[in-house]
Scaffold this motif. Structure first.
Motif, PDB file in Angstrom:
ATOM      1  N   GLN A   1     -13.399  17.737  17.885  1.00 46.39           N
ATOM      2  CA  GLN A   1     -12.419  17.111  18.652  1.00 46.39           C
ATOM      3  C   GLN A   1     -13.014  15.692  19.339  1.00 46.39           C
ATOM      4  N   SER A   2     -12.191  14.785  19.557  1.00 50.35           N
ATOM      5  CA  SER A   2     -12.660  13.803  20.077  1.00 50.35           C
ATOM      6  C   SER A   2     -13.342  13.851  21.377  1.00 50.35           C
TER       7      SER A   2
ATOM      8  N   ALA B   1     -12.766  10.087  15.600  1.00 55.93           N
ATOM      9  CA  ALA B   1     -13.811   9.882  16.976  1.00 55.93           C
ATOM     10  C   ALA B   1     -13.226   8.738  17.636  1.00 55.93           C
ATOM     11  N   SER B   2     -13.866   8.170  18.922  1.00 56.01           N
ATOM     12  CA  SER B   2     -13.691   7.112  19.603  1.00 56.01           C
ATOM     13  C   SER B   2     -14.540   5.899  19.063  1.00 56.01           C
TER      14      SER B   2
ATOM     15  N   ASP C   1     -16.978  12.837  22.857  1.00 53.09           N
ATOM     16  CA  ASP C   1     -17.160  11.700  23.961  1.00 53.09           C
ATOM     17  C   ASP C   1     -17.902  12.622  25.093  1.00 53.09           C
TER      18      ASP C   1
END
Length: 192
Positions: free
Chosen positions: A49-50, A2-3, A54
């Motif tokens: 999924q990142s 993750a961001s 987002d």
């Protein structure tokens, strides 16, 4: 992964999500598991999924993000649904509340915690005692001592003997000790 924006948002919203989890877990009768349910949801969330995370974070609706709605939905689902990922993974053992355990005939077994280290040490002393009582030649004694007591590897043996000879000598001494322990006659000796 993750961001940083998603991680910061999770940290910022954690307390509010925990309140929501406490409420729904209380309704489901598992109020003491609210933190576990939330943590399970967050772990599941962070495996996504990142790019999706987002996107959920950037999509706003009524002052909240889609990430908030997703997490709240997953908390409610995991707390209330008996087939949810959390409830099926951490299913409690079935119990009968109508049983009076004081009237059950339960056998009290004696505490048989054996001291395995003491047992190994006693066996090692027995092998040492028998080894010292045997009439071994110098080479046989050195080979057995090197491999058994010093835990030496025969590939590191310093001597002219081949691996085959070393194993034959070692196995011969080992057999003598085994026979002595089992009470078989050991009238022969192993001299080399």
């Amino acid at each position: 992964m993750a961001s940083e924006a998603v991680n910061n948002y999770i940290t910022k919203r954690y307390e509010r999500w925990l309140d929501y989890s406490l409420y729904h877990c209380g309704l489901a009768g598992i109020s003491d598991e609210a933190t576990d349910v939330l943590n399970e949801v967050i772990c599941s969330l962070l495996q996504k999924q990142s790019e999706l995370l987002d996107k959920l974070l950037d999509t706003k609706k009524n002052g909240y993000t889609e990430l908030d709605f997703f997490v709240l939905k997953m908390i409610k689902l995991n707390a209330s649904s008996p087939t949810s990922q959390y409830r099926s993974r951490y299913k409690p053992l079935p119990a009968d509340d109508n049983v009076d355990y004081s009237k059950m005939d339960i056998e009290d077994l004696p505490d048989e915690t054996e001291d395995k280290n003491a047992d190994i040490l006693a066996k090692l002393h027995l092998v040492r005692e028998i080894y010292e009582s045997l009439d071994l030649g110098d080479l046989a004694a050195r080979v057995f001592e090197f491999h058994f007591f010093q835990d030496g590897n025969f590939s590191e043996w310093k001597g002219p003997e081949t691996l085959k000879q070393l194993y034959e000598i070692y196995n011969g001494v080992q057999e003598l000790i085994r026979k002595k322990i089992s009470g078989e006659s050991t009238a022969f000796s192993f001299k080399l």
